[in-house]
Scaffold this active site. Structure first.
Site, PDB file in Angstrom:
ATOM      1  N   LYS A  54       0.838  -1.210   0.125  1.00 37.25           N
ATOM      2  CA  LYS A  54      -0.022  -0.022   0.076  1.00 37.25           C
ATOM      3  C   LYS A  54       0.937   1.159   0.022  1.00 37.25           C
ATOM      4  CE  LYS A  54      -3.856  -2.316   2.109  1.00 37.25           C
ATOM      5  NZ  LYS A  54      -4.269  -2.811   3.309  1.00 37.25           N
ATOM      6  N   GLN A  98      -4.856  -1.632   9.653  1.00 32.55           N
ATOM      7  CA  GLN A  98      -4.624  -2.990   9.158  1.00 32.55           C
ATOM      8  C   GLN A  98      -5.580  -4.096  10.168  1.00 32.55           C
ATOM      9  OE1 GLN A  98      -3.672  -3.561   5.857  1.00 32.55           O
ATOM     10  NE2 GLN A  98      -4.250  -5.727   5.917  1.00 32.55           N
ATOM     11  N   ASP A 121     -11.370   2.665   4.255  1.00 31.99           N
ATOM     12  CA  ASP A 121     -11.720   1.266   3.986  1.00 31.99           C
ATOM     13  C   ASP A 121     -13.241   1.117   3.922  1.00 31.99           C
ATOM     14  OD1 ASP A 121      -9.819  -0.689   4.179  1.00 31.99           O
ATOM     15  OD2 ASP A 121      -9.332  -0.118   6.324  1.00 31.99           O
TER      16      ASP A 121
HETATM   17  N1  GUN Z   1      -7.330  -6.978   6.334  1.00 33.28           N
HETATM   18  C1  GUN Z   1      -7.460  -7.622   5.216  1.00 33.28           C
HETATM   19  N2  GUN Z   1      -8.083  -6.848   4.204  1.00 33.28           N
HETATM   20  C2  GUN Z   1      -8.016  -5.525   4.732  1.00 33.28           C
HETATM   21  C3  GUN Z   1      -8.718  -4.316   4.260  1.00 33.28           C
HETATM   22  O1  GUN Z   1      -9.145  -4.263   3.247  1.00 33.28           O
HETATM   23  N3  GUN Z   1      -8.358  -3.145   4.921  1.00 33.28           N
HETATM   24  C4  GUN Z   1      -7.836  -3.441   6.287  1.00 33.28           C
HETATM   25  N4  GUN Z   1      -7.863  -2.350   7.108  1.00 33.28           N
HETATM   26  N5  GUN Z   1      -7.503  -4.609   6.640  1.00 33.28           N
HETATM   27  C5  GUN Z   1      -7.580  -5.745   6.010  1.00 33.28           C
END
Ligand code: GUN
Length: 291
Positions: A54, A98, A121
């Site tokens: 990311k 995350q 998100d």
């Molecule tokens: N863990 C797995 N997929 C995601 C996501 O799309 N966003 C976040 N914040 N954590 C994750």
């Protein structure tokens, strides 16, 4: 005929170029550079890889990004303090914590603490509600990536039967909400099934489009798929021999599907692309939507 491969890597490259051009326009007109703050708690190796990817994608798109790495023993109140600071920081347009978080932290309290206008998100109750009501502010990144890969490969969705395997808050529930909404490019007849569904193969065989997000390597077998169906694999799993596989038994299923996403190179890169998209939207929103 073997299935058409739906290449999420190539589509991501195209979309990331579009996003970086739009970000440069926003910056030229307003001086605002989209900025994403990512928070990683603990040493989960998959989470470390996701967050690193990311950060890299942000840099390539010309976004500012900050990584806050906290130890696995971080308390909930320390994490809440950090989120409060990021909520108040005008350079931060998007905040991503995350998941999963260590067990001493209440995930839902953290999700609720992120201010909804920075919740790129799309996990906060307000943003989930807006999606459910058909007025999405930020569409969760993986469901949005699934939708875009279908649309940009001209796969018809309207009126067709979509079967979603898995009911998580991150993928299963929001992808169902997104594809069933009354809107051009959606309007599907959506069924959600999961590990406790009776006769799951009979349910998945009804799908013209099957979206698999159940978190079990090679779960969807050939006999669970209707010939000619489109199969979207959201899973990423590592087998004991180290091989990376999705939630779909790729080789046999690709012999009868009409189109399929690979792992890696399918939905994974699309998720990060849609995170950039949402962060750009957040920067626009927080700077008054002038560009
Ligand atoms: N863990 C797995 N997929 C995601 C996501 O799309 N966003 C976040 N914040 N954590 C994750």
């Amino acid at each position: 005929m073997p299935a058409k491969i739906l290449d999420g890597k190539a589509l991501s490259e195209t979309m990331r170029k579009e996003i970086s051009i739009d970000a440069a326009k926003l910056q030229a007109a307003t001086g605002v550079q989209p900025g994403l703050a990512a928070v990683l708690v603990g040493e989960n190796p998959s989470s470390q890889i996701y967050v690193r990817n990311k950060q890299k994608a942000c840099a390539q798109a010309g976004f500012a990004s900050w990584l806050h790495q906290l130890s696995a023993s971080t308390t909930q109140s320390t994490l809440l303090e950090l989120i409060a600071k990021l909520n108040a920081d005008p350079a931060v347009h998007g905040i991503l914590v995350q998941l999963p978080l260590p067990p001493q932290i209440d995930e839902s309290a953290i999700v609720r603490a992120v201010t909804p206008t920075k919740d790129v998100d799309g996990f906060s109750p307000e943003n989930v509600g807006l999606l459910a009501a058909g007025h999405a502010r930020y569409i969760p990144c993986t469901p949005h990536g699934v939708h875009q890969i279908l649309l940009r490969n001209d796969i018809p969705i309207e009126g067709r039967r979509v079967v979603v395997v898995g009911r998580s808050n991150i993928v299963g529930k929001p992808v169902a909400l997104l594809l069933m909404q009354k809107a051009r490019g959606a309007n599907a007849t959506v069924t959600v099934c999961h590990s406790q569904s009776q006769d799951l193969p009979a349910v998945t065989r009804e799908g013209d489009i099957v979206v698999v997000a159940i978190g079990q390597g090679q779960f969807l077998k050939r006999e669970m798929v209707k010939p000619g169906a489109v199969v979207i694999d959201v899973g990423i799993n590592r087998l004991p021999d180290g091989k990376l596989v999705g939630d779909v038994d790729y080789g046999p299923v690709s012999e009868i599907a009409s189109a399929i996403t690979p792992v890696p190179g399918g939905i994974g890169p699309m998720t990060i692309t849609m995170l950039l998209y949402n962060t750009l939207q957040a920067a626009r929103l927080l700077s008054g939507n002038k560009v």
